[in-house]
Design a protein around this motif. Sequence first.
Motif, PDB file in Angstrom:
ATOM      1  N   PHE A 143      -2.681   4.362 -16.837  1.00  0.00           N
ATOM      2  CA  PHE A 143      -3.443   5.529 -16.370  1.00  0.00           C
ATOM      3  C   PHE A 143      -4.812   5.056 -15.893  1.00  0.00           C
ATOM      4  O   PHE A 143      -5.500   4.308 -16.591  1.00  0.00           O
ATOM      5  N   ARG A 144      -5.224   5.528 -14.739  1.00  0.00           N
ATOM      6  CA  ARG A 144      -6.482   5.046 -14.165  1.00  0.00           C
ATOM      7  C   ARG A 144      -7.690   5.427 -15.025  1.00  0.00           C
ATOM      8  O   ARG A 144      -8.538   4.596 -15.332  1.00  0.00           O
ATOM      9  N   SER A 168      -0.911   3.280  -3.596  1.00  0.00           N
ATOM     10  CA  SER A 168      -0.751   4.441  -4.479  1.00  0.00           C
ATOM     11  C   SER A 168      -1.080   5.726  -3.742  1.00  0.00           C
ATOM     12  O   SER A 168      -0.407   6.756  -3.922  1.00  0.00           O
ATOM     13  N   HIS A 172       1.378   8.928  -3.287  1.00  0.00           N
ATOM     14  CA  HIS A 172       1.030  10.291  -3.658  1.00  0.00           C
ATOM     15  C   HIS A 172       1.229  11.246  -2.481  1.00  0.00           C
ATOM     16  O   HIS A 172       1.715  12.377  -2.663  1.00  0.00           O
ATOM     17  N   ILE A 220      -2.176  16.826 -12.107  1.00  0.00           N
ATOM     18  CA  ILE A 220      -1.737  15.423 -12.103  1.00  0.00           C
ATOM     19  C   ILE A 220      -2.906  14.502 -11.771  1.00  0.00           C
ATOM     20  O   ILE A 220      -3.142  13.485 -12.451  1.00  0.00           O
ATOM     21  N   GLU A 224      -4.539  11.725 -14.292  1.00  0.00           N
ATOM     22  CA  GLU A 224      -4.501  10.301 -13.953  1.00  0.00           C
ATOM     23  C   GLU A 224      -5.898   9.697 -13.880  1.00  0.00           C
ATOM     24  O   GLU A 224      -6.108   8.574 -14.331  1.00  0.00           O
ATOM     25  N   GLU A 225      -6.887  10.422 -13.332  1.00  0.00           N
ATOM     26  CA  GLU A 225      -8.159   9.801 -12.988  1.00  0.00           C
ATOM     27  C   GLU A 225      -9.359  10.306 -13.789  1.00  0.00           C
ATOM     28  O   GLU A 225     -10.316   9.554 -13.993  1.00  0.00           O
ATOM     29  N   ALA A 233      -5.057  13.136 -21.223  1.00  0.00           N
ATOM     30  CA  ALA A 233      -4.101  13.080 -20.113  1.00  0.00           C
ATOM     31  C   ALA A 233      -2.836  13.846 -20.457  1.00  0.00           C
ATOM     32  O   ALA A 233      -2.277  14.571 -19.605  1.00  0.00           O
ATOM     33  N   TYR A 274       7.885  13.398 -11.883  1.00  0.00           N
ATOM     34  CA  TYR A 274       6.720  12.567 -12.164  1.00  0.00           C
ATOM     35  C   TYR A 274       5.992  13.051 -13.421  1.00  0.00           C
ATOM     36  O   TYR A 274       5.597  12.248 -14.277  1.00  0.00           O
ATOM     37  N   ARG A 278       5.595  10.920 -16.922  1.00  0.00           N
ATOM     38  CA  ARG A 278       4.278  10.567 -17.456  1.00  0.00           C
ATOM     39  C   ARG A 278       4.058  11.170 -18.840  1.00  0.00           C
ATOM     40  O   ARG A 278       3.386  10.571 -19.697  1.00  0.00           O
ATOM     41  N   GLU A 408      -0.671  -1.360 -10.158  1.00  0.00           N
ATOM     42  CA  GLU A 408       0.115  -0.137  -9.984  1.00  0.00           C
ATOM     43  C   GLU A 408       1.358  -0.375  -9.138  1.00  0.00           C
ATOM     44  O   GLU A 408       2.283   0.453  -9.164  1.00  0.00           O
TER      45      GLU A 408
END
Length: 554
Positions: A143-144, A168, A172, A220, A224-225, A233, A274, A278, A408
């Motif tokens: 995970f970023r 990536s 996306h 999402i 992730e970010e 998350a 997805y 995750r 990634e």
Amino acid sequence: MAEAGTGFLEQLKSCIVWSWTYLWTVWFFIVLFLVYILRVPLKINDNLSTVSMFLNTLTPKFYVALTGTSSLISGLILIFEWWYFRKYGTSFIEQVSVSHLRPLLGGVDNNSSNNANSSNGDSDSNRQSVSECKVWRNPLNLFRGAEYNRYTWVTGREPLTYYDMNLSAQDHQTFFTCDSDHLRPADAIMQKAWRERNPQARISAAHEALEINECATAYILLAEEEATTIAEAEKLFKQALKAGDGCYRRSQQLQHHGSQYEAQHRRDTNVLVYIKRRLAMCARRLGRTREAVKMMRDLMKEFPLLSMFNIHENLLEALLELQAYADVQAVLAKYDDISLPKSATICYTAALLKARAVSDKFSPEAASRRGLSTAEMNAVEAIHRAVEFNPHVPKYLLEMKSLILPPEHILKRGDSEAIAYAFFHLAHWKRVEGALNLLHCTWEGTFRMIPYPLEKGHLFYPYPICTETADRELLPSFHEVSVYPKKELPFFILFTAGLCSFTAMLALLTHQFPELMGVFAKAFLSTLFAPLNFVMEKVESILPSSLWHQLTRI
């Protein structure tokens, strides 16, 4: 009677082989002794004097011609050896020695097994229609916000390259957008957000989309970010699941009303898969491994055709953590198929299961004495198969190279895939007693089986020559990229090259300085035979003259 006769012949052959192996020095000295005793009847002294007179009459031109001819012959042998090595990957002299001389001395001929393996490799190579340097999404990517960014905060280094993050972004846009997004304001904002390069701009766009309505792709992006922990998350992914499941059910009912609705349903399916994947990875990270396994199995049953996410690799890793080796074998039986693309996870997991059966009792010293058992041979062959597919993994598993965070995206058979595999599976190899020891003792033997040049594969399609370049784009600059081991030149090529150069130099020196080279040759020969003359003088002084007289008469 026949069996007894065969056993006697085998025993006699083994005795002869043993005698040639250990007693050849004794035989050599016996022959020298007999020649010395029979020197008078054979007129050896007279013949030697005749030969020495003949050599004294030779001119320097003869020695120039002799050394020049030797240099020419050795040069021709060198050219032939080099051509044979470039075409077949082995030395011609070495192959003749192994194929014809070794069986006479009791060695084992492995041509039949090699031919069988090469035929299987050719058929496997023909069936594998995989592009050389295709980049794949890492099924175990981190995970970023919760993992990659934390590494940056601690070390000040960027674990992801621009090329990797750009791939990536393309993924996306492919998975999470469709042509009808402009009709829905939140999806239109997220369509622009996925193209945005600035992370803060992407996060701001996701919050803006959530202010309009519950947008699954916005959750999402934040999970992730923006989330700094796995727990955060997971909470965001659960919200994304609630929104994404509703969109999926609505689009499922309308998918047959036109191509626009079909594309929207395909996008909603990708989003739902997805999110669930995750969420299973979050459960695995948080220690709820059995729950993660159940989620992965349910996901694979619900969407069996979506193999692009490689969910079975996540399942294999979770099952290995549970030490459910029977379930791991069942998954491998389904996905380790010749028609499916291979991966380091599949090949090395299969090798780990076979090594587990013998590794706790394996000893290289005992194996060298008694030979490998059937189970040990199967384990070694599985390791060789895995190493041929990805030769970079063993150095990370054996901790000969330091690990970094996996990218990634990975390149099959490349250093990036090796890092991604070892990062998650090193603990599983350490848990199996003796598995790393077996790998350490056997993995380098793979490169003696792989043909050269690399255009010829053995068990898989040939190793791509562009792998190193692609890996340098995927991996950060502070990491030293592992490259494919190069095959060393055979001994006989180096030997013939040295012989050719030496004889050519002798020919040139003899032509330019004939007198000086003659003096040097005489001094060299006298020095070479001085120990032998010294030994013979000592023997003559020790033995009685009457004994020598009787032996000479005989």
